[in-house]
Design an enzyme around this catalytic site. Structure first.
Site, PDB file in Angstrom:
ATOM      1  CG  HIS A   1      -1.786   1.172   1.359  1.00 22.00           C
ATOM      2  ND1 HIS A   1      -2.757   1.636   1.002  1.00 22.00           N
ATOM      3  CD2 HIS A   1      -1.169   2.278   1.853  1.00 22.00           C
ATOM      4  CE1 HIS A   1      -3.203   2.888   1.214  1.00 22.00           C
ATOM      5  NE2 HIS A   1      -2.365   3.400   1.985  1.00 22.00           N
TER       6      HIS A   1
ATOM      7  CD  GLU B   1      -4.311   6.820   2.318  1.00 24.59           C
ATOM      8  OE1 GLU B   1      -4.592   5.624   1.176  1.00 24.59           O
ATOM      9  OE2 GLU B   1      -3.283   6.749   3.054  1.00 24.59           O
TER      10      GLU B   1
ATOM     11  CG  HIS C   1       0.914   6.756  -0.241  1.00 20.38           C
ATOM     12  ND1 HIS C   1       0.041   7.800  -0.089  1.00 20.38           N
ATOM     13  CD2 HIS C   1       0.084   5.718   0.605  1.00 20.38           C
ATOM     14  CE1 HIS C   1      -0.828   7.500   0.808  1.00 20.38           C
ATOM     15  NE2 HIS C   1      -0.824   6.232   1.314  1.00 20.38           N
TER      16      HIS C   1
ATOM     17  CB  SER D   1      -2.768  -0.345  -3.168  1.00 21.01           C
ATOM     18  OG  SER D   1      -3.486   0.138  -2.091  1.00 21.01           O
TER      19      SER D   1
END
Length: 282
Positions: A123, A169, A128, A188
């Site tokens: 993740h 996010e 990111h 993700s």
């Protein structure tokens, strides 16, 4: 991976200890990477996809943070540092304000491919880090870190957290007339990569800073609303040009909005049926 016995430093960083990842853990990364990299073309922002290439994340196995940081530093001056898990708010904001992205050094088990409550290395790094290879988004995240430090003094972390949630996010962006995903929690996740763009269930609403910071979010399921930025330049501009202190004062006097709520003044790309959330509630 064996539990790292090294105690965290004062800034909560630990050695990644890359050599101790097992063959199974590297295979888990490869399975996740192959699944997402096949799914994302035509769905993910070109900025995200370009970041994958710039950082050479297609190399098999869990990335070595030292090598990854060298490439990221050349691109935007950022680096990736390992932490044992979630870190305190003040530590998190300090790292971001100094262009350091914290990433968990553990990876989920093979039976957790589709859901893990605490963010792991897949993740954090796959989701990111590619966006941090873009200069505009990299600047936005640094400003967010600096803003987080100020928000703590205004007792407004819950409001600022919503900005991170609905952009970094779970954000959508409009590119070439179509909606694309860029938020790490979406890119993700195989399921949410489809749900965020294809399902009739969620709302898709034009981004407005104050409106986003009033909106609660889901932490236990797919989002009931997604917010669409017109561009990453527009997102950075909103962060640069906003005086957050009076905004926090305004927000303190206005009610929060529920995750599925739609306002009459919203720019609505899709007014969701909320069938997914309703089926879970039932």
């Amino acid at each position: 991976m064996e539990t790292n016995s090294a105690a965290p430093a004062a800034d909560w960083t630990i050695p990644q200890d890359w050599s101790h990842y097992t063959a199974e853990e590297h295979r888990t990364w490869d399975i996740l990477f192959e699944r997402q990299s096949a799914l994302l073309p035509g769905r993910a922002s070109e900025t995200f996809l370009k970041g994958l290439d710039v950082l050479k994340l297609s190399k098999p196995g869990i990335p070595d943070f030292a090598e990854l940081s060298e490439r990221l530093m050349r691109a935007t001056g950022w680096q990736v540092v390992a932490v044992p898990g979630l870190v305190p708010d003040a530590v998190f904001f300090d790292h971001l304000a100094n262009r350091r992205f914290v990433a968990g050094n553990f990876i989920r088990r093979p039976d957790q491919l589709d859901y893990l409550q605490e963010p792991d290395v897949f993740h954090d790094v796959f989701g990111h880090v590619p966006m941090l290879a873009d200069p505009v988004f990299a600047d936005f995240i640094q400003l967010y870190g600096q803003g987080g430090q100020r928000a703590m003094a205004h007792d407004a972390l819950d409001k600022l957290a919503r900005l991170y949630w609905y952009t970094v996010e779970f954000g959508l962006v409009r590119e070439d007339g179509a909606l694309r995903i860029y938020g790490s929690g979406i890119v993700s996740s195989a399921g949410e990569s489809r749900f965020a763009l294809d399902s009739d269930s969620p709302n898709r609403i034009g981004f407005d800073l104050k409106r986003v910071m009033r909106t609660r979010y889901r932490i236990d399921d797919y989002q009931q609303s997604y917010f669409v930025i017109p561009s990453f330049d527009a997102l950075l501009k909103a962060a640069v040009e906003t005086d957050f202190a009076p905004l926090y004062a305004e927000l303190a006097n206005e009610p929060d909005l529920e995750p599925a709520e739609v306002l009459s003044r919203d720019l609505v790309y899709n007014w969701g049926t909320q069938d997914h959330a309703l089926s879970k509630a039932g």
